[in-house]
Design an enzyme around this catalytic site. Sequence first.
Site, PDB file in Angstrom:
ATOM      1  N   SER A  42      -3.277   2.049   1.181  1.00 29.55           N
ATOM      2  CA  SER A  42      -4.673   1.349   1.411  1.00 29.55           C
ATOM      3  C   SER A  42      -5.239   2.027   2.662  1.00 29.55           C
ATOM      4  CB  SER A  42      -4.014   0.064   1.794  1.00 29.55           C
ATOM      5  OG  SER A  42      -3.269  -0.256   0.637  1.00 29.55           O
TER       6      SER A  42
ATOM      7  N   HIS B 108      -5.303  -1.137   7.374  1.00 32.78           N
ATOM      8  CA  HIS B 108      -6.556  -1.168   6.422  1.00 32.78           C
ATOM      9  C   HIS B 108      -7.765  -1.016   7.607  1.00 32.78           C
ATOM     10  CE1 HIS B 108      -4.646  -3.856   3.159  1.00 32.78           C
ATOM     11  NE2 HIS B 108      -4.204  -2.707   3.177  1.00 32.78           N
TER      12      HIS B 108
END
Length: 300
Positions: free
Chosen positions: A201, A247
């Site tokens: 991610s 992230h």
Amino acid sequence: MSTDPSPAPGPDTPVPSCYRHPGRETYVRCTRCDRYICPECMRDAAVGHQCVECVAEGQKGVRQARTVLGARASGSQTPVVTYTLIGLCVLAYLGEVASEQVVREFMMLGLGAMQGGTLVGVAEGEWYRLLTSMFLHQPPQSGGFGLTHILFNMWALWAIGPQLEQLLGRWRFLALYMLSGLGGSVLLYLVDPFDAAVGASGAIFGLFAAYFVIGRKLGGQVGPIVFLLVLNLVITFAVPSISWEGHIGGLATGAVLAVAYAYAPKARRQLVHVAASAAVLVLLVALVLVKTSELMSGVS
């Protein structure tokens, strides 16, 4: 085609042969250097044929077409890096399904204790975890997102990876992906070194950021990527089990690199791209070294 204007050789006249293959008879000569060439050595030219060496010499003066970001322009270029990254993630996932040990050995973990009190993690010299974790995803047996985790990340990579790879070229795209993933791991290491995480991610968020920055630079439609990015940021902070550090770290790293790639002056574009990639890597390594020193001084 240039041929020998002299009459056919007589009994005592040697038959001309290819300059690269002396045993092959031929009456065709290169229109550039005038040497005899056989069919294997012929290369079509604007007028007649040229030899291999003259064609190679001529191509040196031909400027290679490039994209606006400096990559070699090739409409049919296969996104090798994108497909390779997807393949590596899928192979790693199959390994996880076969053995949970794969996750324990290669997940991102700054510092933690295994059974028996043995300390493991990046601070203990397992630097590879900063990178290997981006190829791992939550296996089905762990609960949580399971298969959905890798499916979404691989879909995102497949959806925007080829376009970015074509614009950036292979080495820039690979640098963007790897450094974004590394940036996510480093931010987690700095903020919560005792937490564990897996997933591509961070790298995917870096691609989102680059897609937006480059899209704005080129005047493209960025609405869809903004929507996707905002939606994922909401999910990131709404779901407690998601590592927001990974992230945000990937997003910030990807944005910085994309700005350098997209806005570098044309005259110094290659230099700026290389320097920006190297500078980001050096900064991330330095942050890891400082944090490791801090953690190990606390342990001792």
